[in-house]
Design an enzyme around this catalytic site. Sequence first.
Site, PDB file in Angstrom:
ATOM      1  N   GLY A  71       0.879  -1.135  -0.093  1.00 39.10           N
ATOM      2  CA  GLY A  71       0.042  -0.174  -0.100  1.00 39.10           C
ATOM      3  C   GLY A  71       0.969   1.252   0.093  1.00 39.10           C
ATOM      4  O   GLY A  71       0.425   2.174  -0.618  1.00 39.10           O
ATOM      5  N   CYS A  72       1.626   1.276   0.753  1.00 39.15           N
ATOM      6  CA  CYS A  72       2.857   2.498   1.022  1.00 39.15           C
ATOM      7  C   CYS A  72       3.484   2.705  -0.388  1.00 39.15           C
ATOM      8  O   CYS A  72       3.742   3.913  -0.620  1.00 39.15           O
ATOM      9  CB  CYS A  72       3.745   2.460   1.972  1.00 39.15           C
ATOM     10  SG  CYS A  72       2.874   2.351   3.717  1.00 39.15           S
ATOM     11  N   THR A  73       3.974   1.614  -0.956  1.00 39.21           N
ATOM     12  CA  THR A  73       4.619   1.772  -2.254  1.00 39.21           C
ATOM     13  C   THR A  73       3.519   2.429  -3.322  1.00 39.21           C
ATOM     14  O   THR A  73       3.916   3.335  -4.182  1.00 39.21           O
ATOM     15  CB  THR A  73       5.349   0.447  -2.628  1.00 39.21           C
ATOM     16  OG1 THR A  73       6.087   0.033  -1.932  1.00 39.21           O
ATOM     17  CG2 THR A  73       5.713   0.656  -4.079  1.00 39.21           C
TER      18      THR A  73
END
Length: 154
Positions: free
Chosen positions: A43-45
């Site tokens: 998700g962060c990527t």
Amino acid sequence: MISEGDQVPKFSLEADDGTVVTRDSLMGKNVVLFFYPKDNTTGCTQEACDFREAFPRFGKIDAMVIGVSPDSLESHRKFKKKYELPYLLLSDEDHRLADNFGIWKEKSMYGRKYMGFERTTVIIDRKGRVARIFSKVKIPGHTQEVESAVRQLE
């Protein structure tokens, strides 16, 4: 805890490029601070890459984009290089800034409880005030929503 309309508290965090970013250094600029839990997670990527793709549009509306997570500077440098991120990443390892915004929270994964960042984006106006807080961010369409909110500041 900080709310929309509040002055951003004084802070000083080191960036992946070795510079130090402070509240005062951001005065006079519209700033998008996106708080994310961890480098190199799915998700962060995706969120980081969405901001990368939108970065030129934010430049056209004179807004800085800055990512913040509790990861180390070394982790940030690798993450930035791997995904060619064009903006600064700040290390909030002691989560002081996250605490000020009330986003250092207890989380749960597979029944295990732990403390971490709640995915949040904060727009800071040129006067150093919190113009908008996006809590519990859902990634699809988020950068467009943030861009629209920044455009309304002008």
